[in-house]
Design a protein around this motif. Sequence first.
Motif, PDB file in Angstrom:
ATOM      1  N   ARG A  30     -48.553 119.050   3.958  1.00 49.02           N
ATOM      2  CA  ARG A  30     -49.154 117.713   4.018  1.00 49.02           C
ATOM      3  C   ARG A  30     -50.571 117.680   4.587  1.00 49.02           C
ATOM      4  N   VAL A  31     -50.949 118.731   5.303  1.00 47.13           N
ATOM      5  CA  VAL A  31     -52.269 118.745   5.944  1.00 47.13           C
ATOM      6  C   VAL A  31     -52.999 120.019   5.516  1.00 47.13           C
ATOM      7  N   ALA A  73     -41.613 112.956  12.072  1.00 44.97           N
ATOM      8  CA  ALA A  73     -42.484 112.047  11.332  1.00 44.97           C
ATOM      9  C   ALA A  73     -43.392 112.848  10.407  1.00 44.97           C
ATOM     10  N   GLU A  74     -43.702 112.291   9.279  1.00 50.87           N
ATOM     11  CA  GLU A  74     -44.595 112.984   8.347  1.00 50.87           C
ATOM     12  C   GLU A  74     -46.005 112.972   8.917  1.00 50.87           C
ATOM     13  N   PRO A  75     -46.639 114.143   8.972  1.00 52.21           N
ATOM     14  CA  PRO A  75     -47.999 114.182   9.498  1.00 52.21           C
ATOM     15  C   PRO A  75     -48.972 113.510   8.528  1.00 52.21           C
ATOM     16  N   THR A  76     -49.843 112.693   9.071  1.00 50.97           N
ATOM     17  CA  THR A  76     -50.810 111.976   8.234  1.00 50.97           C
ATOM     18  C   THR A  76     -52.204 112.577   8.319  1.00 50.97           C
ATOM     19  N   ASN A  77     -52.424 113.432   9.314  1.00 54.98           N
ATOM     20  CA  ASN A  77     -53.729 114.080   9.477  1.00 54.98           C
ATOM     21  C   ASN A  77     -53.534 115.303  10.378  1.00 54.98           C
ATOM     22  N   THR A  80     -51.966 114.574  13.966  1.00 43.36           N
ATOM     23  CA  THR A  80     -50.514 114.353  14.021  1.00 43.36           C
ATOM     24  C   THR A  80     -49.759 115.626  13.662  1.00 43.36           C
ATOM     25  N   GLY A  81     -50.332 116.427  12.765  1.00 42.43           N
ATOM     26  CA  GLY A  81     -49.705 117.708  12.435  1.00 42.43           C
ATOM     27  C   GLY A  81     -49.646 118.625  13.640  1.00 42.43           C
TER      28      GLY A  81
END
Length: 136
Positions: A30-31, A73-77, A80-81
């Motif tokens: 995701r990142v 939680a899904e990392p958004t950036n 957060t990762g």
Amino acid sequence: MSTATELRLTQRWLALEHEAIWTLGLVGARVPALADAAEDALATHSTTRDRLSDAVRKLGGSPVATQPSYDVAEPTNAATGRTLVRDVESRIAAACVRLVAATTDQARDRAVRGLRAAAVAEVRWGGEPDPFPGLD
């Protein structure tokens, strides 16, 4: 210390390694900025997972299985990762501290190495150095 206690604590650490692998896969996917670091860390955690699975078998247990998913939680950036990875590394350090306190010989050596690896990884992912990692 009893074999049952060592087995229980090793299983806890193994469960956290499964979670770390899942979390790192999520972060890497995701990142993009963290993909290479996540891939490197994933390889390290996979090796640790395999060694812990062997240790569990030697203690007469059946290695705890990975869960289908984790409450992450899904990392958004990138920030957060990094936070997600630091969190699981911190919990691995805490599990290793329990093993250090409860074991001797090879099991203690393995737990000390695990504690050190988790503490260093936590700092690599942006955490502050802690003089006593795993003791929250």
